[in-house]
Design a protein around this motif. Structure first.
Motif, PDB file in Angstrom:
ATOM      1  N   THR A  26      79.308  58.343  42.881  1.00 19.24           N
ATOM      2  CA  THR A  26      80.281  56.969  42.696  1.00 19.24           C
ATOM      3  C   THR A  26      79.460  56.302  41.562  1.00 19.24           C
ATOM      4  N   SER A  35      85.948  52.722  37.234  1.00 20.96           N
ATOM      5  CA  SER A  35      85.690  51.971  38.469  1.00 20.96           C
ATOM      6  C   SER A  35      84.929  50.745  38.365  1.00 20.96           C
ATOM      7  N   SER A  38      81.915  51.093  44.559  1.00 25.47           N
ATOM      8  CA  SER A  38      82.506  51.275  45.875  1.00 25.47           C
ATOM      9  C   SER A  38      81.440  50.946  46.776  1.00 25.47           C
ATOM     10  N   ALA A  52      86.902  51.655  47.352  1.00 13.88           N
ATOM     11  CA  ALA A  52      86.697  51.651  45.898  1.00 13.88           C
ATOM     12  C   ALA A  52      87.487  50.683  45.223  1.00 13.88           C
TER      13      ALA A  52
END
Length: 108
Positions: A26, A35, A38, A52
């Motif tokens: 992650t 991203s 998460s 996420a």
């Protein structure tokens, strides 16, 4: 903001490997693929559910084509090896309508 929820089905005897590799995989997705991070949850039935966050659906879709460093790809592979991929699934893909999740106390 775009949100994706996953249900991870871990192979019997691979929980430790999954829980050790998930944070690093992650982290790599955050550092290399864009991203916003998460959270991994475990529901009352024992299922692992991840939530996420992504800045946009486009960023999420393009992430599949971005390779991470060898170290993070190894963590990702270890995580995948711990999963029953046929049963692991995406539960939801959704846009954030209203965001009121905060890490500080609300002023009342």
């Amino acid at each position: 903001m775009f949100i994706v929820m996953f249900e991870f089905v871990v192979k019997e005897g691979f929980e430790e490997q999954f829980l050790a590799s998930w944070p690093k995989a992650t982290q790599g997705i955050y550092l290399f693929k864009g991203s916003l991070g998460s959270r991994l949850h475990r529901d009352k039935s024992g299922a692992y559910i991840a939530y996420a966050q992504w800045p946009s659906e486009e960023t999420y879709r393009k992430a599949a084509d971005i390779e991470m460093s060898a170290e993070y790809e190894l963590h990702r592979q270890n995580m995948r090896d711990s999963l029953n991929l046929k049963s692991t699934r995406t539960l939801h893909e959704m846009e954030v309508e209203i965001d009121y999740l905060h890490r500080r106390e609300f002023e009342v």
